[in-house]
Design a protein around this motif. Structure first.
Motif, mmCIF file in Angstrom:
data_model
loop_
_atom_site.group_PDB
_atom_site.id
_atom_site.type_symbol
_atom_site.label_atom_id
_atom_site.label_comp_id
_atom_site.label_asym_id
_atom_site.label_seq_id
_atom_site.Cartn_x
_atom_site.Cartn_y
_atom_site.Cartn_z
ATOM 1 N N LYS A 46 0.823 -1.215 0.000
ATOM 2 C CA LYS A 46 0.000 0.000 0.000
ATOM 3 C C LYS A 46 0.852 1.259 0.000
ATOM 4 O O LYS A 46 0.491 2.273 -0.590
ATOM 5 C CB LYS A 46 -0.937 -0.009 1.201
ATOM 6 C CG LYS A 46 -2.146 0.862 0.988
ATOM 7 C CD LYS A 46 -3.093 0.791 2.140
ATOM 8 C CE LYS A 46 -3.152 2.131 2.801
ATOM 9 N NZ LYS A 46 -4.018 2.190 3.946
ATOM 10 N N SER A 47 2.004 1.188 0.666
ATOM 11 C CA SER A 47 2.936 2.317 0.656
ATOM 12 C C SER A 47 4.327 1.772 0.944
ATOM 13 O O SER A 47 4.481 0.610 1.312
ATOM 14 C CB SER A 47 2.548 3.358 1.720
ATOM 15 O OG SER A 47 2.777 2.817 2.998
ATOM 16 N N ARG A 48 5.319 2.626 0.797
ATOM 17 C CA ARG A 48 6.690 2.162 1.006
ATOM 18 C C ARG A 48 6.938 1.674 2.429
ATOM 19 O O ARG A 48 7.790 0.842 2.670
ATOM 20 C CB ARG A 48 7.672 3.295 0.684
ATOM 21 C CG ARG A 48 8.062 3.323 -0.782
ATOM 22 C CD ARG A 48 8.820 4.565 -1.103
ATOM 23 N NE ARG A 48 7.956 5.743 -0.950
ATOM 24 C CZ ARG A 48 8.155 6.889 -1.565
ATOM 25 N NH1 ARG A 48 9.191 7.028 -2.355
ATOM 26 N NH2 ARG A 48 7.336 7.898 -1.396
ATOM 27 N N ASP A 49 6.176 2.212 3.393
ATOM 28 C CA ASP A 49 6.399 1.840 4.796
ATOM 29 C C ASP A 49 5.763 0.502 5.154
ATOM 30 O O ASP A 49 6.092 -0.089 6.161
ATOM 31 C CB ASP A 49 5.807 2.906 5.734
ATOM 32 C CG ASP A 49 6.307 4.291 5.375
ATOM 33 O OD1 ASP A 49 7.437 4.372 4.873
ATOM 34 O OD2 ASP A 49 5.564 5.269 5.580
ATOM 35 N N GLU A 50 4.809 0.066 4.339
ATOM 36 C CA GLU A 50 4.079 -1.154 4.701
ATOM 37 C C GLU A 50 4.685 -2.372 4.039
ATOM 38 O O GLU A 50 5.371 -2.274 3.027
ATOM 39 C CB GLU A 50 2.596 -1.001 4.321
ATOM 40 C CG GLU A 50 1.972 0.177 5.046
ATOM 41 C CD GLU A 50 0.457 0.108 5.080
ATOM 42 O OE1 GLU A 50 -0.101 -0.988 5.020
ATOM 43 O OE2 GLU A 50 -0.150 1.191 5.166
ATOM 44 N N GLU A 51 4.395 -3.523 4.615
ATOM 45 C CA GLU A 51 4.956 -4.754 4.080
ATOM 46 C C GLU A 51 4.243 -5.178 2.813
ATOM 47 O O GLU A 51 3.060 -4.919 2.630
ATOM 48 C CB GLU A 51 4.822 -5.872 5.125
ATOM 49 C CG GLU A 51 5.941 -5.872 6.144
ATOM 50 C CD GLU A 51 5.879 -7.104 7.034
ATOM 51 O OE1 GLU A 51 5.729 -8.220 6.496
ATOM 52 O OE2 GLU A 51 5.984 -6.929 8.248
ATOM 53 N N GLU A 52 4.977 -5.879 1.958
ATOM 54 C CA GLU A 52 4.379 -6.437 0.751
ATOM 55 C C GLU A 52 3.547 -7.650 1.159
ATOM 56 O O GLU A 52 3.970 -8.446 1.986
ATOM 57 C CB GLU A 52 5.496 -6.860 -0.202
ATOM 58 C CG GLU A 52 5.031 -7.171 -1.584
ATOM 59 C CD GLU A 52 6.205 -7.414 -2.527
ATOM 60 O OE1 GLU A 52 6.532 -6.486 -3.282
ATOM 61 O OE2 GLU A 52 6.776 -8.512 -2.496
ATOM 62 N N MET A 53 2.344 -7.761 0.599
ATOM 63 C CA MET A 53 1.452 -8.863 0.973
ATOM 64 C C MET A 53 0.998 -9.582 -0.283
ATOM 65 O O MET A 53 0.764 -8.956 -1.310
ATOM 66 C CB MET A 53 0.223 -8.322 1.698
ATOM 67 C CG MET A 53 0.538 -7.676 3.024
ATOM 68 S SD MET A 53 -0.961 -7.035 3.801
ATOM 69 C CE MET A 53 -1.463 -5.787 2.640
ATOM 70 N N GLU A 54 0.817 -10.901 -0.152
ATOM 71 C CA GLU A 54 0.271 -11.648 -1.277
ATOM 72 C C GLU A 54 -1.247 -11.619 -1.202
ATOM 73 O O GLU A 54 -1.827 -11.519 -0.120
ATOM 74 C CB GLU A 54 0.748 -13.109 -1.280
ATOM 75 C CG GLU A 54 0.298 -13.822 -2.549
ATOM 76 C CD GLU A 54 0.650 -15.297 -2.623
ATOM 77 O OE1 GLU A 54 0.191 -15.943 -3.576
ATOM 78 O OE2 GLU A 54 1.365 -15.783 -1.739
ATOM 79 N N CYS A 55 -1.880 -11.721 -2.371
ATOM 80 C CA CYS A 55 -3.337 -11.812 -2.438
ATOM 81 C C CYS A 55 -3.827 -12.962 -1.573
ATOM 82 O O CYS A 55 -3.231 -14.044 -1.572
ATOM 83 C CB CYS A 55 -3.739 -12.061 -3.892
ATOM 84 S SG CYS A 55 -5.473 -12.472 -4.094
ATOM 85 N N GLU A 56 -4.916 -12.726 -0.829
ATOM 86 C CA GLU A 56 -5.474 -13.784 0.025
ATOM 87 C C GLU A 56 -6.622 -14.523 -0.648
ATOM 88 O O GLU A 56 -6.950 -15.639 -0.273
ATOM 89 C CB GLU A 56 -5.968 -13.184 1.346
ATOM 90 C CG GLU A 56 -4.833 -12.754 2.254
ATOM 91 C CD GLU A 56 -5.332 -12.147 3.563
ATOM 92 O OE1 GLU A 56 -6.551 -12.231 3.834
ATOM 93 O OE2 GLU A 56 -4.499 -11.584 4.292
ATOM 94 N N LEU A 57 -7.262 -13.880 -1.624
ATOM 95 C CA LEU A 57 -8.452 -14.486 -2.237
ATOM 96 C C LEU A 57 -8.363 -14.334 -3.762
ATOM 97 O O LEU A 57 -8.732 -13.307 -4.317
ATOM 98 C CB LEU A 57 -9.706 -13.803 -1.690
ATOM 99 C CG LEU A 57 -11.059 -14.374 -2.069
ATOM 100 C CD1 LEU A 57 -11.170 -15.841 -1.658
ATOM 101 C CD2 LEU A 57 -12.178 -13.569 -1.419
ATOM 102 N N TYR A 58 -7.836 -15.359 -4.414
ATOM 103 C CA TYR A 58 -7.661 -15.306 -5.866
ATOM 104 C C TYR A 58 -8.964 -15.626 -6.597
ATOM 105 O O TYR A 58 -9.778 -16.411 -6.127
ATOM 106 C CB TYR A 58 -6.592 -16.308 -6.325
ATOM 107 C CG TYR A 58 -5.174 -15.841 -6.080
ATOM 108 C CD1 TYR A 58 -4.612 -14.823 -6.849
ATOM 109 C CD2 TYR A 58 -4.393 -16.422 -5.090
ATOM 110 C CE1 TYR A 58 -3.310 -14.392 -6.640
ATOM 111 C CE2 TYR A 58 -3.083 -16.006 -4.869
ATOM 112 C CZ TYR A 58 -2.548 -14.984 -5.652
ATOM 113 O OH TYR A 58 -1.269 -14.564 -5.431
#
Length: 153
Positions: A46-58
């Motif tokens: 969501k922003s540079r400060d937040e962690e990268e997340m994988e999609c939870e619901l494909y």
């Protein structure tokens, strides 16, 4: 830049929309020349400060290949969000696709709520009132433009 992976294997037609205030839907198409066993995975930040997340619901197609993602409880920040879709295949390396998106630009606004119409036949006028639609992003004091279509029956 030189991207590892077979040409034409990266996803195409990536797009996202935010709707119902906090839901986001992203979709894409498999690369034209991607091997049949290619599976794609979406990551976002969501922003540079937040962690990268994988999609939870494909969202999957008839071959169980990931062709989209549904996100819940999305809130819109001030920075561009970062999206990355990479792929894997037994046969070859798959090119990745990435994009930075201003989330407020992809929000589909809800309709206005609590619409009331009060007509006065003697004065021959009507007062129409409504509440501003709820929006996800923080810049709530933006100017909204409304269009009223009145059909006489």
């Amino acid at each position: 830049p030189v991207f590892a992976g077979m040409n034409g294997s990266a996803i195409e037609n990536f797009s996202c929309v935010i709707y119902n205030i906090f839901l986001m839907n992203c979709t894409w198409q498999a690369g034209r020349d991607a091997p049949a066993d290619t599976q794609y995975f979406l990551y976002w930040q969501k922003s540079r400060d937040e962690e990268e997340m994988e999609c939870e619901l494909y969202i999957k197609d008839e071959n169980c290949r990931n062709i989209g993602c549904i996100f819940q409880n999305v809130s819109i920040g001030t920075e561009k969000a970062y999206f990355l879709v990479n792929g894997s295949s037994k046969d070859s390396q798959i090119q990745f696709y990435d994009e930075h998106i201003d989330l407020y630009k992809i929000e589909k606004l809800m309709p206005p709520s609590n619409i009331t119409v009060n007509c006065d036949e003697i004065k021959n006028d009507c007062i129409i009132q409504w509440q501003q639609p709820k929006i996800s992003h923080s810049n709530k004091n933006m100017c909204f433009k409304y269009e009223i279509n009145i059909k006489y029956k």
